[in-house]
Scaffold this active site. Structure first.
Site, PDB file in Angstrom:
ATOM      1  N   HIS A 117       0.832  -1.209   0.000  1.00  0.00           N
ATOM      2  CA  HIS A 117       0.000   0.000   0.000  1.00  0.00           C
ATOM      3  C   HIS A 117       0.863   1.254   0.000  1.00  0.00           C
ATOM      4  O   HIS A 117       0.570   2.229  -0.709  1.00  0.00           O
ATOM      5  CB  HIS A 117      -0.912  -0.038   1.232  1.00  0.00           C
ATOM      6  CG  HIS A 117      -1.816   1.133   1.351  1.00  0.00           C
ATOM      7  ND1 HIS A 117      -1.646   2.104   2.307  1.00  0.00           N
ATOM      8  CD2 HIS A 117      -2.898   1.512   0.624  1.00  0.00           C
ATOM      9  CE1 HIS A 117      -2.592   3.017   2.178  1.00  0.00           C
ATOM     10  NE2 HIS A 117      -3.353   2.693   1.165  1.00  0.00           N
TER      11      HIS A 117
ATOM     12  N   GLU B  68       2.296   1.808  -3.486  1.00  0.00           N
ATOM     13  CA  GLU B  68       1.259   2.372  -4.367  1.00  0.00           C
ATOM     14  C   GLU B  68       1.134   3.878  -4.168  1.00  0.00           C
ATOM     15  O   GLU B  68       1.033   4.650  -5.129  1.00  0.00           O
ATOM     16  CB  GLU B  68      -0.066   1.667  -4.088  1.00  0.00           C
ATOM     17  CG  GLU B  68      -1.274   2.263  -4.775  1.00  0.00           C
ATOM     18  CD  GLU B  68      -2.417   2.541  -3.819  1.00  0.00           C
ATOM     19  OE1 GLU B  68      -2.912   3.697  -3.810  1.00  0.00           O
ATOM     20  OE2 GLU B  68      -2.823   1.609  -3.102  1.00  0.00           O
ATOM     21  N   HIS B  69       1.167   4.325  -2.903  1.00  0.00           N
ATOM     22  CA  HIS B  69       1.110   5.759  -2.622  1.00  0.00           C
ATOM     23  C   HIS B  69       2.349   6.482  -3.152  1.00  0.00           C
ATOM     24  O   HIS B  69       2.256   7.567  -3.736  1.00  0.00           O
ATOM     25  CB  HIS B  69       1.007   5.993  -1.113  1.00  0.00           C
ATOM     26  CG  HIS B  69      -0.387   5.931  -0.583  1.00  0.00           C
ATOM     27  ND1 HIS B  69      -0.965   6.950   0.137  1.00  0.00           N
ATOM     28  CD2 HIS B  69      -1.335   4.956  -0.665  1.00  0.00           C
ATOM     29  CE1 HIS B  69      -2.203   6.609   0.473  1.00  0.00           C
ATOM     30  NE2 HIS B  69      -2.444   5.399   0.004  1.00  0.00           N
TER      31      HIS B  69
ATOM     32  N   GLU C 171      -4.755   7.612   7.729  1.00  0.00           N
ATOM     33  CA  GLU C 171      -5.712   6.670   7.149  1.00  0.00           C
ATOM     34  C   GLU C 171      -5.970   5.516   8.112  1.00  0.00           C
ATOM     35  O   GLU C 171      -7.111   5.078   8.299  1.00  0.00           O
ATOM     36  CB  GLU C 171      -5.157   6.156   5.820  1.00  0.00           C
ATOM     37  CG  GLU C 171      -6.143   5.396   4.963  1.00  0.00           C
ATOM     38  CD  GLU C 171      -5.556   4.993   3.623  1.00  0.00           C
ATOM     39  OE1 GLU C 171      -6.224   4.226   2.902  1.00  0.00           O
ATOM     40  OE2 GLU C 171      -4.423   5.423   3.287  1.00  0.00           O
TER      41      GLU C 171
END
Length: 427
Positions: free
Chosen positions: A55, A58-59, A135
């Site tokens: 993740h 991806e960011h 998040e």
């Protein structure tokens, strides 16, 4: 370079010499092009100390490359009216862009740049870690999100396939450039990648660019993830909330299992729409929950069936009793009309997803990564149409023999024990 053509869907597929697959579908009525790179790597491919790394990568893809700043990445796409996005799941990571057909070169160049030449600047990395920690905190503060993370962790205890995609504060803070690059070298390999495009696209042109952008990637033997093994169990989180959120689960099937479609139909008839049994009995007849649904999440080697609901603490015992009774009853008397309806809804969902270029390329990319071929819609529909009532009932009976998983948060004193839940499932 190996090329073949899927006539029924006008899909052309070329495999580069290093193993990366390029698939395109020209859609004459579409003036835009949607394209993306799917990597057959997600959260389940992470080792324990890498939890949350897919993740984060991806960011970080949008935070600058050797020749573009984060601002320039966004400008290069938006200056031609396009948009760009990415997503991480349990088994895949995708990077997609949508532009006018005349600007395909721009989008492909940006995608190649962020996938091959990301800089992982220390300052950008620190800032993005902070964003992901926010998040993470947002999920912790949202019970109806948190409960599904707890559900997966419990169903697949101590396994990568069950870990939350975001990671933990400890792992997120620990990541550095060396960790990221080691993961990319191991997991972002051309044999696990598909570049797919649909709309106003030309196959030869895209293959040529793909070869220039990705052809230099070394061919590395893909590493299989740790096999998923359903464990079941329970996690109860008592909090002072207005509503209890519950998820009840059972071992599901892989999308490669011959029984997958029967289980999927069973889940849909049980709680997949406004005519489903759980919605009608729990929501409409008794008013025990604002919403309730059942689902089946298939993975490449395992799966998970579940029912999720939110209700007042005082209604928990009755909600559980009614849900268990509905599940057991469905295995005995699912009707022909329910099956026909569920089949029709499944076909509509399947075909609707193919009405946009984005839906088409996602399906093609996932199928190539999973099966090594594109599975025609007609083939799927034939398998669904071949199922009879008794097939679905039997799939439900086998499902309900599995050990249950329970995740619950809020005022949950009335939730039964796992033994009582298992007994209720068996009628």
């Amino acid at each position: 370079m190996n090329q073949h053509f899927v006539h029924e869907k006008r899909i052309e597929i070329t495999t580069l010499s290093n193993g990366l697959m390029v698939a395109t579908e020209r859609m004459p009525a579409i003036a835009t092009a949607t394209l993306g790179v799917w990597v057959g790597t997600g959260s389940r491919h992470e080792r324990a100390h890498e939890h949350g790394l897919s993740h984060l990568i991806e960011h970080m893809a949008f935070k600058g490359t050797a020749r573009r700043s984060a601002r320039q990445i966004a400008e290069d796409i938006e200056n031609v009216g396009g948009d760009i996005n990415a997503a991480t799941s349990v088994e895949y990571t995708s990077y997609t862009a949508r532009v006018l057909g005349e600007n395909v070169d721009v989008a492909l160049d940006v995608l190649g740049d962020i996938l091959i030449h990301s800089a992982f600047d220390a300052g950008e990395l620190a800032r993005e870690k902070g964003v992901i920690l926010q998040e993470y905190a947002a999920v912790e503060d949202t019970p109806d999100d948190l409960i599904y993370d707890a559900f997966m962790e419990t169903a697949f205890s101590r396994q990568a396939v069950g870990r939350p995609i975001l990671g933990t504060p400890e792992t997120i803070k620990s990541f550095d450039e060396a960790t990221i690059r080691a993961f990319l070298a191991r997991e972002y390999t051309p044999g696990k990648m598909v570049l797919a495009a649909a709309g106003d696209v030309d196959h030869a042109r895209i293959v040529d660019m793909a070869d220039r952008l990705f052809g230099g990637m070394p061919s590395v033997a893909p590493q299989a993830p740790e096999p998923g093994h359903y464990t079941g169990g329970e996690r109860r989180i008592s909090r002072k909330l207005e509503q209890a959120n519950l998820v009840l689960g059972l071992p599901g099937l892989s999308f490669k299992d011959p029984g997958y479609y029967a289980v999927h139909l069973f889940a849909h008839m049980l709680g997949g729409g406004l005519t489903s049994r759980l919605w009608h009995e729990v929501r409409e007849t008794r008013g025990l929950a604002y919403s309730i649904d059942s689902f089946h999440w298939p993975f490449s080697d395992c799966g998970l069936f579940g029912i999720g609901a939110g209700t007042a603490g005082s209604d928990v015992p009755e909600l559980m009793d009614v849900t268990l009774a509905c599940m057991a009853q469905a295995t005995r008397d699912i009707s022909e009309i329910e099956l026909v309806r569920a089949k029709a809804q499944m076909k509509v969902a399947l075909l609707t997803a193919l009405e946009t270029p984005g839906g088409r390329i996602e399906r093609v990319a996932r199928q190539l990564l999973s099966w090594g071929r594109v599975v025609a819609s007609e083939e799927i529909i034939r398998k669904v149409d071949a199922l009879e009532v008794e097939h679905v009932r039997e799939a439900g009976r086998r499902l309900l023999q599995g050990a249950p998983t329970l995740a619950a948060i809020g005022p949950i004193k009335g939730v039964q024990s796992l033994d009582d839940i298992a007994a209720g499932l068996r009628g």
